[in-house]
Design a protein around this motif. Structure first.
Motif, PDB file in Angstrom:
ATOM      1  N   THR A  41       6.994   1.742   5.091  1.00  0.00           N
ATOM      2  CA  THR A  41       6.791   3.338   4.612  1.00  0.00           C
ATOM      3  C   THR A  41       6.052   3.276   3.981  1.00  0.00           C
ATOM      4  O   THR A  41       5.288   2.695   2.764  1.00  0.00           O
ATOM      5  CB  THR A  41       7.644   3.860   4.639  1.00  0.00           C
ATOM      6  N   ASP A 157      -1.392  17.778  -4.593  1.00  0.00           N
ATOM      7  CA  ASP A 157       0.205  18.279  -4.133  1.00  0.00           C
ATOM      8  C   ASP A 157      -0.949  18.713  -2.851  1.00  0.00           C
ATOM      9  O   ASP A 157      -1.047  20.288  -2.697  1.00  0.00           O
ATOM     10  CB  ASP A 157       0.796  18.664  -5.161  1.00  0.00           C
ATOM     11  N   TYR A 159       0.198  18.058   0.332  1.00  0.00           N
ATOM     12  CA  TYR A 159       0.884  16.713   1.680  1.00  0.00           C
ATOM     13  C   TYR A 159       0.776  17.275   2.881  1.00  0.00           C
ATOM     14  O   TYR A 159       0.690  15.576   3.590  1.00  0.00           O
ATOM     15  CB  TYR A 159       1.858  17.004   1.178  1.00  0.00           C
ATOM     16  N   PRO A 160       0.417  18.275   3.334  1.00  0.00           N
ATOM     17  CA  PRO A 160       0.387  18.205   4.986  1.00  0.00           C
ATOM     18  C   PRO A 160      -1.129  16.962   5.326  1.00  0.00           C
ATOM     19  O   PRO A 160      -1.076  16.656   5.851  1.00  0.00           O
ATOM     20  CB  PRO A 160      -0.126  19.601   5.701  1.00  0.00           C
ATOM     21  N   THR A 161      -1.925  17.531   4.635  1.00  0.00           N
ATOM     22  CA  THR A 161      -3.624  16.409   4.503  1.00  0.00           C
ATOM     23  C   THR A 161      -3.175  14.506   3.876  1.00  0.00           C
ATOM     24  O   THR A 161      -3.858  13.742   4.134  1.00  0.00           O
ATOM     25  CB  THR A 161      -4.539  16.282   4.287  1.00  0.00           C
ATOM     26  N   ASN A 166       4.451   9.058   7.777  1.00  0.00           N
ATOM     27  CA  ASN A 166       5.576  10.231   8.032  1.00  0.00           C
ATOM     28  C   ASN A 166       5.578  11.367   7.258  1.00  0.00           C
ATOM     29  O   ASN A 166       4.942  11.128   5.940  1.00  0.00           O
ATOM     30  CB  ASN A 166       7.404  10.318   8.740  1.00  0.00           C
ATOM     31  N   LEU A 167       6.240  12.391   7.641  1.00  0.00           N
ATOM     32  CA  LEU A 167       5.980  13.553   6.720  1.00  0.00           C
ATOM     33  C   LEU A 167       7.108  12.872   5.130  1.00  0.00           C
ATOM     34  O   LEU A 167       6.552  13.955   4.252  1.00  0.00           O
ATOM     35  CB  LEU A 167       7.270  14.657   7.082  1.00  0.00           C
ATOM     36  N   GLY A 168       8.383  12.552   5.423  1.00  0.00           N
ATOM     37  CA  GLY A 168       8.632  12.092   3.947  1.00  0.00           C
ATOM     38  C   GLY A 168       7.663  10.867   3.373  1.00  0.00           C
ATOM     39  O   GLY A 168       7.653  11.778   1.938  1.00  0.00           O
ATOM     40  N   GLN A 170       4.349  11.964   3.186  1.00  0.00           N
ATOM     41  CA  GLN A 170       3.465  12.695   2.567  1.00  0.00           C
ATOM     42  C   GLN A 170       4.392  13.446   1.419  1.00  0.00           C
ATOM     43  O   GLN A 170       3.552  14.042   1.077  1.00  0.00           O
ATOM     44  CB  GLN A 170       3.229  13.479   3.272  1.00  0.00           C
ATOM     45  N   LEU A 171       5.437  13.643   2.019  1.00  0.00           N
ATOM     46  CA  LEU A 171       6.069  14.460   0.555  1.00  0.00           C
ATOM     47  C   LEU A 171       6.861  13.749  -0.956  1.00  0.00           C
ATOM     48  O   LEU A 171       6.543  14.748  -1.669  1.00  0.00           O
ATOM     49  CB  LEU A 171       7.673  15.367   1.645  1.00  0.00           C
TER      50      LEU A 171
END
Length: 226
Positions: A41, A157, A159-161, A166-168, A170-171
């Protein structure tokens, strides 16, 4: 040839668990990195190029205000004959403002100070800003030498941008420079609040007294995206 700064070099400047909020750089680009603990990842983070204080500077978190972002939506909006509002959107552009209070004028000691006929050696690890990042005079120097745009790298932070697989992923990224914009200075102001000369400080680990010679500045600036 100017080379890209390694992530380990930036990590060495971290005093706490997060890096400084901002870096100014003449040039920067994205680099793919694996998320810690994985080999598949990836996340894309920003790294500057060149030498610190020549090609890039990290901005201190020493008495720094909030990072204030203002968005400008560039569009042609008008109401149609049927009463509905229509918009032809071009882009969203951002401005950034930030300030410091009682920021040391320099990031660290000069090594040797001449004062009152005495020569005082400053320990190599003596830093004046809390994190060793740019002081007031160094910020002003960057302003004085940059009439055009430059890269502003940001670590915060949103994170969506974050550019990640993947989302994980990003977080998972809060300790890197995940955002960057090309920006101009739109304003810069500074004032010298205190002149702190010949302040003797005892350094037990070096078994000597040494002098802190710097001023404290108040600095504010605003930047606008190209």
């Amino acid at each position: 040839m100017v080379t890209q700064v390694s992530q380990s070099t930036l990590d060495a400047n971290i005093k706490w668990t997060r890096p400084q909020g901002l870096i100014f750089a003449d040039y920067a680009s994205k680099q793919e990195q694996f998320i810690k603990g994985t080999t598949t990842t990836k996340v894309r983070v920003w790294l500057p190029y060149g030498e610190k204080y020549t090609d890039w500077i990290s901005l201190s978190d020493h008495n720094r205000s909030e990072l204030s972002f203002d968005a400008e939506r560039i569009e042609n909006r008008r109401r149609m004959i049927d009463g509905l509002m229509r918009s032809y959107w071009t882009a969203d552009k951002y401005s950034l403002s930030v300030s410091w209070s009682e920021l040391p004028s320099r990031s660290r000691g000069p090594g040797v100070i001449q004062s009152g006929g005495l020569t005082v050696t400053v320990p190599p690890g003596c830093i004046y800003t809390v994190d060793g990042a740019a002081g007031g005079a160094e910020l002003k120097e960057w302003y004085d030498t940059h009439q055009g745009p430059f890269y502003v790298l940001m670590s915060y932070d949103d994170y969506p941008t974050v550019d990640a697989d993947n989302l994980g992923a990003q977080l998972a990224v809060t300790q890197r420079y995940t955002h960057a914009k090309m920006m101009y200075f739109s304003s810069f102001s500074s004032s010298v609040q205190k002149r702190m000369t010949n302040l003797a400080v005892s350094n037990i680990s070096h078994k000597q007294d040494y002098m802190l010679e710097y001023d404290t500045w108040n600095v504010s600036m605003a930047l606008e995206e190209v």
